[in-house]
Design an enzyme around this catalytic site. Structure first.
Site, PDB file in Angstrom:
ATOM      1  N   GLY A  70       0.807  -1.217   0.000  1.00 37.12           N
ATOM      2  CA  GLY A  70       0.000   0.000   0.000  1.00 37.12           C
ATOM      3  C   GLY A  70       0.835   1.259   0.000  1.00 37.12           C
ATOM      4  O   GLY A  70       0.463   2.262   0.612  1.00 37.12           O
ATOM      5  N   ALA A  71       1.959   1.246  -0.725  1.00 37.98           N
ATOM      6  CA  ALA A  71       2.881   2.390  -0.716  1.00 37.98           C
ATOM      7  C   ALA A  71       2.477   3.490  -1.677  1.00 37.98           C
ATOM      8  O   ALA A  71       3.137   4.527  -1.738  1.00 37.98           O
ATOM      9  CB  ALA A  71       4.295   1.914  -1.051  1.00 37.98           C
ATOM     10  N   ASN A  72       1.412   3.294  -2.405  1.00 37.86           N
ATOM     11  CA  ASN A  72       1.035   4.272  -3.437  1.00 37.86           C
ATOM     12  C   ASN A  72       0.275   5.469  -2.898  1.00 37.86           C
ATOM     13  O   ASN A  72       0.141   6.487  -3.586  1.00 37.86           O
ATOM     14  CB  ASN A  72       0.200   3.585  -4.521  1.00 37.86           C
ATOM     15  CG  ASN A  72      -1.036   2.912  -3.963  1.00 37.86           C
ATOM     16  OD1 ASN A  72      -0.957   2.190  -2.969  1.00 37.86           O
ATOM     17  ND2 ASN A  72      -2.177   3.124  -4.594  1.00 37.86           N
ATOM     18  N   CYS A  73      -0.235   5.402  -1.671  1.00 40.42           N
ATOM     19  CA  CYS A  73      -1.025   6.524  -1.152  1.00 40.42           C
ATOM     20  C   CYS A  73      -0.967   6.553   0.372  1.00 40.42           C
ATOM     21  O   CYS A  73      -0.520   5.604   1.012  1.00 40.42           O
ATOM     22  CB  CYS A  73      -2.482   6.430  -1.627  1.00 40.42           C
ATOM     23  SG  CYS A  73      -3.342   4.953  -1.046  1.00 40.42           S
ATOM     24  N   GLY A  74      -1.437   7.666   0.940  1.00 43.22           N
ATOM     25  CA  GLY A  74      -1.595   7.779   2.383  1.00 43.22           C
ATOM     26  C   GLY A  74      -0.316   7.605   3.171  1.00 43.22           C
ATOM     27  O   GLY A  74       0.763   8.072   2.792  1.00 43.22           O
ATOM     28  N   ILE A  75      -0.438   6.908   4.306  1.00 40.38           N
ATOM     29  CA  ILE A  75       0.702   6.693   5.196  1.00 40.38           C
ATOM     30  C   ILE A  75       1.785   5.879   4.500  1.00 40.38           C
ATOM     31  O   ILE A  75       2.982   6.135   4.668  1.00 40.38           O
ATOM     32  CB  ILE A  75       0.237   5.991   6.490  1.00 40.38           C
ATOM     33  CG1 ILE A  75      -0.747   6.888   7.250  1.00 40.38           C
ATOM     34  CG2 ILE A  75       1.426   5.640   7.379  1.00 40.38           C
ATOM     35  CD1 ILE A  75      -1.438   6.201   8.407  1.00 40.38           C
ATOM     36  N   GLY A  76       1.372   4.907   3.694  1.00 35.52           N
ATOM     37  CA  GLY A  76       2.346   4.088   2.975  1.00 35.52           C
ATOM     38  C   GLY A  76       3.197   4.907   2.030  1.00 35.52           C
ATOM     39  O   GLY A  76       4.412   4.689   1.914  1.00 35.52           O
TER      40      GLY A  76
ATOM     41  N   SER B 226      -3.750  -0.675  14.928  1.00 37.03           N
ATOM     42  CA  SER B 226      -4.502   0.515  15.334  1.00 37.03           C
ATOM     43  C   SER B 226      -4.909   0.351  16.787  1.00 37.03           C
ATOM     44  O   SER B 226      -5.031  -0.776  17.294  1.00 37.03           O
ATOM     45  CB  SER B 226      -5.752   0.678  14.461  1.00 37.03           C
ATOM     46  OG  SER B 226      -6.633   1.645  15.005  1.00 37.03           O
TER      47      SER B 226
ATOM     48  N   TYR C 261     -13.078  -4.343  11.253  1.00 36.40           N
ATOM     49  CA  TYR C 261     -11.824  -3.588  11.289  1.00 36.40           C
ATOM     50  C   TYR C 261     -11.117  -3.796  12.628  1.00 36.40           C
ATOM     51  O   TYR C 261      -9.903  -4.063  12.665  1.00 36.40           O
ATOM     52  CB  TYR C 261     -12.113  -2.108  11.070  1.00 36.40           C
ATOM     53  CG  TYR C 261     -10.891  -1.225  11.075  1.00 36.40           C
ATOM     54  CD1 TYR C 261     -10.029  -1.183   9.988  1.00 36.40           C
ATOM     55  CD2 TYR C 261     -10.593  -0.421  12.178  1.00 36.40           C
ATOM     56  CE1 TYR C 261      -8.905  -0.371   9.990  1.00 36.40           C
ATOM     57  CE2 TYR C 261      -9.474   0.393  12.195  1.00 36.40           C
ATOM     58  CZ  TYR C 261      -8.638   0.416  11.098  1.00 36.40           C
ATOM     59  OH  TYR C 261      -7.529   1.222  11.113  1.00 36.40           O
TER      60      TYR C 261
END
Length: 409
Positions: free
Chosen positions: A128-134, A257, A288
Site C-alpha cells: 500500500g505504498a502508493n497513497c496515504g501513510i504508505g 490501530s 476492522y
C-alpha cells in the site's frame, strides 16, 4: 526547511565536556577541566557510536604528519578534526526496553526521525505504498537512499507516486519500483513472491501497511470477508513466503490501530466464522477492530517464533482518523475524517512511527513491542494472550493451506 526536534536536555553535555570519535566510530567524552576522558555520557551513563557514511560533500583524510584523521567539506573547504557524524551519533543498542528513551512524539514527522541517516544499500518492501501513510513512508525512506518496492494493486497509482518522489529527489527514481500485489487474492501473493525472489536477495524492512476500512460486506476471490483477508491473512501469507529473504538485520513492521482494543474475538475456540463472518453477522467497524487485533497477535507470535534468528517484529498505531485513503469506502467516514482533519496527525506525522520502528538504532535486539507516537506502550490484554496468538497462527496456516490446495485442483 524541516524543523528538527528540540535537543533532549538530558543529552546535553555539562560545561567543559566535549565529544570525540575514535577511528572505529566509538564516541568518547573528554572533560577539558579535569583532563579526563570516559566512554559513557557524563549525564545519561550511555555509550554512543557514529554510524553510516559521511554526510554528502565531506571526505576523510590523514593530516600532513599522517597521525590523525581530518575532515574536509569540499563545498566550503572547511577543515576540521571533528567528525561531522558526531551530530548524529546514536546510543549503543540495549537488550533492556526499559533503557530506551523517548526521542520523538506525536508531533514528530517521518523525515525528522530519519534526520542524518544514510539508507543507501537498504531495501524496503511496503504494501500500500502508493497513497496515504504508505506513500509518506516510502517517500521518506527513498529520500534517504533506501530502495523501495511499491507492493500495490494499482500500477498507475504506484507509478504516479514514484514520479512525485522523483520530482522531489531525481536520484530516487532508480531506487523505486512497482510490483503487483492484490491482497484480496492468495494467488496474487504467490505470484508477487515469485517475482520478488527473482530480483531481490535481501529485505531490510518489510512494512505491512496496506489495509481497508468501513467496507460494505464483500468476499474476496478466495471466498473470505475482505477486511480479514486484506488486513491480516494475505499479509501473514506474504511474510512467511518471504522468509528466505530475511536475516538478523531485518525488521518487520505491522501497522495495526488502537482499534484493536475494541475487538471481540473469543480467547477460546477461535474459528473462521469469527474472523470471516457471514453477511448477517457482519459489522464493518467490528471487522476492522478484529483485523487490527489480528495484526498485533500476528506480530507478537511472529516475534516469539523468530526471536532466535534476530529478526525484529513490531506492531504500531499510526494515529487516529488520519486523513488518508482509508475512509474512501463510505461517505459518512469521509465526512467525519474531513471534520476532524485539523485536529489529527498529518500523513508525515502518521508515518513517523513506522519509520522509527524500521530504523531506530536503539531498537536493535528488541522485538514483539507495540508502538504509539514513536514509543512503546502496552497493547490490549487480549492481544497478549499466548493462547489466542497461537490459535490465530494455526487457523491462518490451515486456512491458507486449504485455499492453496483448492487453487491447485
Amino acid at each position: 526547511m524541516i524543523a528538527l526536534p528540540d535537543t533532549d536536555s538530558e543529552d546535553e553535555l555539562p560545561p567543559g565536556w566535549e565529544e570525540r570519535a575514535t577511528d572505529d566510530g566509538t564516541v568518547c567524552y573528554v572533560n577539558q577541566q579535569g583532563k579526563t576522558s570516559q566512554w559513557t555520557h557524563p549525564r545519561t551513563g550511555r555509550s554512543k557510536r557514529i554510524t553510516g557514511e559521511l554526510p554528502l560533500g565531506w571526505e576523510k583524510y590523514y593530516d600532513e604528519q599522517g597521525k590523525r584523521f581530518m575532515f574536509l567539506n569540499k563545498e566550503t573547504q572547511q577543515r576540521t578534526n571533528v567528525d561531522p557524524r558526531l551530530a548524529f551519533a546514536v546510543e549503543e543498542p540495549t537488550q533492556n526496553v526499559a533503557q530506551v528513551r523517548q526521542r520523538f512524539d506525536s508531533c514528530s514527522t517521518a523525515l525528522q526521525v530519519l534526520h542524518g541517516k544514510d539508507l543507501h544499500g537498504r531495501t524496503a518492501l511496503i504494501t500500500g505504498a502508493n497513497c496515504g501513510i504508505g506513500y509518506e513512508t516510502a517517500r521518506s525512506l527513498a529520500h534517504h537512499g533506501c530502495e523501495i518496492i511499491f507492493a500495490c494493486r494499482n500500477r498507475s497509482s504506484a507509478e504516479a507516486a514514484i514520479e512525485r518522489i522523483a520530482q522531489e529527489r531525481p536520484a530516487a527514481r532508480s531506487r523505486c519500483r512497482f510490483a503487483a500485489l492484490d491482497l484480496s487474492s492468495l494467488r496474487s501473493v504467490q505470484r508477487f513472491v515469485e517475482e520478488i525472489k527473482q530480483s531481490v536477495s535481501h529485505i531490510d524492512y518489510l512494512i505491512l501497511n496496506a489495509g481497508v476500512f468501513a467496507l460494505p460486506y464483500t468476499r474476496t476471490v478466495d471466498g473470505l470477508e475482505t477486511t480479514f483477508q486484506v488486513s491480516h491473512l494475505s499479509h501473514f501469507y506474504l511474510t512467511l513466503q518471504l522468509e528466505t529473504l530475511f536475516d538478523y538485520k531485518t525488521r518487520i513492521i505491522v501497522l495495526s490501530s488502537e482499534s484493536h482494543r475494541f475487538a471481540n474475538l473469543p480467547v477460546e475456540n477461535l474459528a473462521v466464522h469469527h474472523l470471516s463472518p457471514p453477511p448477517e453477522k457482519y459489522w464493518s467497524m467490528m471487522a476492522y477492530n478484529n483485523a487490527k487485533l489480528c495484526n498485533v497477535l500476528f506480530a507478537q507470535e511472529l516475534a516469539q517464533r523468530w526471536k532466535q534468528r534476530g529478526i525484529s517484529v513490531f506492531s504500531l498505531h499510526p494515529g487516529n482518523m488520519v486523513s488518508s485513503d482509508l475512509s474512501r469506502n463510505y461517505w459518512f467516514y469521509r465526512l467525519l475524517f474531513a471534520i476532524v482533519r485539523p485536529f489529527t496527525k498529518s500523513l508525515q506525522q502518521a508515518a513517523a512511527t513506522s519509520i522509527y520502528c524500521a530504523t531506530a538504532n536503539e531498537l536493535t535486539g528488541l522485538s514483539g513491542l507495540y508502538f504509539n507516537n514513536c514509543f512503546f506502550c502496552e497493547p490490549s490484554k487480549l492481544s497478549k494472550s499466548a493462547a489466542l496468538q497461537q490459535q490465530l497462527w494455526k487457523l491462518s496456516e490451515n486456512l491458507i493451506a486449504e485455499l492453496v490446495e483448492q487453487e491447485q485442483h
